[in-house]
Design an enzyme around this catalytic site. Structure first.
Site, PDB file in Angstrom:
ATOM      1  N   LEU A  33       0.879  -1.248  -0.007  1.00 23.08           N
ATOM      2  CA  LEU A  33      -0.174  -0.104  -0.046  1.00 23.08           C
ATOM      3  C   LEU A  33       0.936   1.295  -0.033  1.00 23.08           C
ATOM      4  O   LEU A  33       2.004   1.178   0.826  1.00 23.08           O
ATOM      5  CB  LEU A  33      -0.921  -0.014   1.202  1.00 23.08           C
ATOM      6  CG  LEU A  33      -1.788  -1.220   1.512  1.00 23.08           C
ATOM      7  CD1 LEU A  33      -2.882  -0.996   2.574  1.00 23.08           C
ATOM      8  CD2 LEU A  33      -2.745  -1.478  -0.089  1.00 23.08           C
ATOM      9  N   HIS A  37      -3.175   4.162  -2.588  1.00 24.03           N
ATOM     10  CA  HIS A  37      -4.350   3.135  -1.901  1.00 24.03           C
ATOM     11  C   HIS A  37      -4.769   3.926  -0.952  1.00 24.03           C
ATOM     12  O   HIS A  37      -6.150   3.728  -0.443  1.00 24.03           O
ATOM     13  CB  HIS A  37      -3.630   1.909  -1.563  1.00 24.03           C
ATOM     14  CG  HIS A  37      -2.977   1.043  -2.662  1.00 24.03           C
ATOM     15  ND1 HIS A  37      -1.509   0.892  -2.630  1.00 24.03           N
ATOM     16  CD2 HIS A  37      -3.442   0.038  -3.496  1.00 24.03           C
ATOM     17  CE1 HIS A  37      -1.558   0.062  -3.692  1.00 24.03           C
ATOM     18  NE2 HIS A  37      -2.407  -0.446  -4.184  1.00 24.03           N
ATOM     19  N   GLY A 149      -8.259   3.237  -8.810  1.00 25.94           N
ATOM     20  CA  GLY A 149      -7.392   4.563  -9.022  1.00 25.94           C
ATOM     21  C   GLY A 149      -7.557   4.912 -10.542  1.00 25.94           C
ATOM     22  O   GLY A 149      -7.539   3.962 -11.283  1.00 25.94           O
ATOM     23  N   LYS A 151      -4.929   6.021 -12.046  1.00 27.63           N
ATOM     24  CA  LYS A 151      -3.781   5.727 -12.507  1.00 27.63           C
ATOM     25  C   LYS A 151      -3.670   4.540 -13.456  1.00 27.63           C
ATOM     26  O   LYS A 151      -3.129   4.537 -14.440  1.00 27.63           O
ATOM     27  CB  LYS A 151      -2.868   5.509 -11.206  1.00 27.63           C
ATOM     28  CG  LYS A 151      -1.339   5.497 -12.128  1.00 27.63           C
ATOM     29  CD  LYS A 151      -0.126   5.020 -11.171  1.00 27.63           C
ATOM     30  CE  LYS A 151      -0.113   3.695 -10.539  1.00 27.63           C
ATOM     31  NZ  LYS A 151       0.662   2.891 -11.710  1.00 27.63           N
ATOM     32  N   ARG A 189       5.322  -0.087  -7.598  1.00 24.90           N
ATOM     33  CA  ARG A 189       6.533  -0.489  -8.239  1.00 24.90           C
ATOM     34  C   ARG A 189       7.459   0.377  -8.068  1.00 24.90           C
ATOM     35  O   ARG A 189       8.728   0.272  -8.497  1.00 24.90           O
ATOM     36  CB  ARG A 189       6.259  -0.528  -9.922  1.00 24.90           C
ATOM     37  CG  ARG A 189       5.436  -1.797  -9.965  1.00 24.90           C
ATOM     38  CD  ARG A 189       4.871  -1.877 -11.681  1.00 24.90           C
ATOM     39  NE  ARG A 189       3.796  -2.650 -11.786  1.00 24.90           N
ATOM     40  CZ  ARG A 189       4.034  -4.011 -12.362  1.00 24.90           C
ATOM     41  NH1 ARG A 189       5.224  -4.462 -12.591  1.00 24.90           N
ATOM     42  NH2 ARG A 189       3.012  -4.782 -12.305  1.00 24.90           N
TER      43      ARG A 189
HETATM   44  O1  PAF Z   1      -5.137  -2.533  -9.445  1.00 25.48           O
HETATM   45  C1  PAF Z   1      -4.807  -3.733  -8.548  1.00 25.48           C
HETATM   46  O2  PAF Z   1      -4.139  -3.495  -7.638  1.00 25.48           O
HETATM   47  C2  PAF Z   1      -5.426  -4.995  -9.006  1.00 25.48           C
HETATM   48  O3  PAF Z   1      -5.221  -4.896 -10.541  1.00 25.48           O
HETATM   49  C3  PAF Z   1      -6.776  -5.223  -8.443  1.00 25.48           C
HETATM   50  C4  PAF Z   1      -7.997  -4.158  -8.888  1.00 25.48           C
HETATM   51  C5  PAF Z   1      -6.589  -5.349  -6.961  1.00 25.48           C
HETATM   52  C6  PAF Z   1      -7.293  -6.842  -8.917  1.00 25.48           C
HETATM   53  O4  PAF Z   1      -6.269  -7.740  -8.481  1.00 25.48           O
END
Ligand code: PAF
Length: 289
Positions: A33, A37, A149, A151, A189
């Site tokens: 996170l 998030h 998001g 993004k 990332r």
């Molecule tokens: O955006 C993400 O982190 C993933 O694609 C999600 C929506 C949690 C599905 O695994």
């Protein structure tokens, strides 16, 4: 904040608030996170009575096994951050709970929405993995609202189409991208960006700002806007995997930025880290030509 790991426990935990008529918000995540998030969780907290965060690194959406192995995982840290941002419940299932032995179903949004941009470069299987797991998460949790998001603009669009096509009774809320001070979009990332690569990573957001600047200055030709964005990336010695001006609903390429919103989407490798970003161009009718 409570953590549950099975669908049965998730449903049991959500039964009392659902019966009491409390609204349920779901923030689906793969963990690691970051502030992007946390903004989704804060939005869910502000708009819903009960906030569920799911944490599941979905193997079905990784086309590269190395990428799946390298995906940062730290549940303790994620749980603390989710709780601080206002989550009530963390749903962190093991892989076998989501994909039990014999699992044989795929949910596929077909056509350009999953075949262009990310779909063209990562393969449409990536989105089939996303739509399968998102459908499952929505069915497991049955939220009133799910938060995604901006993004991942293409992902949000694909999820909206999925929900519309399957008449899933959930509202999809898209939340603006959270950025570092220098413009880099927050992403799980980014932890892989070291030294000079961290400085060069700003190339993507600079390209988007250059596109916005070109349109604000009156440029309407999509190819010319793209050239300006490309030049901003070249300045940082970053080459895009794609840099495209498209219709934000269909993802079809556009030739002109003529008053209708246009999505500028970009992906690039910076060192070994693959980054994506986007912006919506919305030239006002009074803008210079
Ligand atoms: O955006 C993400 O982190 C993933 O694609 C999600 C929506 C949690 C599905 O695994």
């Amino acid at each position: 904040m409570k953590t549950v790991r099975t669908v049965a426990d998730l449903r049991a935990a959500l039964q009392p608030p659902r019966r009491a008529g409390r609204t349920i918000g779901l923030v689906p995540t793969m963990g690691a996170l970051h502030d992007g998030h946390l903004e989704l969780i804060r939005r869910a907290r502000a708009g819903c009575d009960e906030v569920v965060v799911s944490l599941f690194v979905n193997p079905a959406q990784f086309n590269d096994p190395g990428d799946l192995d390298a995906y940062p995982r730290d549940e303790r840290r994620d749980a603390d951050l989710a709780a601080q941002a206002g989550a009530d419940l963390l749903f962190a299932p093991p892989v076998g709970e989501v994909y039990p032995p014999g699992f044989a179903t795929k949910v596929v949004v077909s056509g350009p929405l999953t075949e262009t941009l990310e779909g063209a470069h990562r393969g449409p299987e990536h989105f089939h993995g996303v739509t399968t797991v998102v459908t499952k998460l929505l069915c497991m949790c049955l939220p009133d609202v799910a938060f995604f998001g901006q993004k991942d603009a293409q992902q949000a669009l694909v999820v909206r189409r999925l929900v519309r096509d399957l008449d899933l009774p959930v509202h999809i809320e898209t939340v603006p991208t959270v950025r570092e001070d220098d413009g880099l979009a927050r992403s799980s990332r980014n932890v892989h960006l070291q030294g000079a690569d961290r400085d060069r990573a700003v190339a993507l957001s600079r390209a988007l700002r250059a596109a916005e600047g070109a349109v604000a200055a009156g440029e309407r030709d999509a190819a010319a806007v793209r050239e300006r964005a490309l030049a901003a990336m070249t300045h940082f010695d970053v080459e895009p995997e794609y840099l495209a001006l498209v219709d934000p609903e269909t993802l079809e390429p556009v030739a002109e930025v003529d008053g209708e919103p246009v999505l500028v989407a970009v992906a690039a490798h910076v060192g070994s880290t693959r980054l994506i970003d986007n912006t919506l161009l919305t030239p006002s009718p009074g803008a210079p030509r």
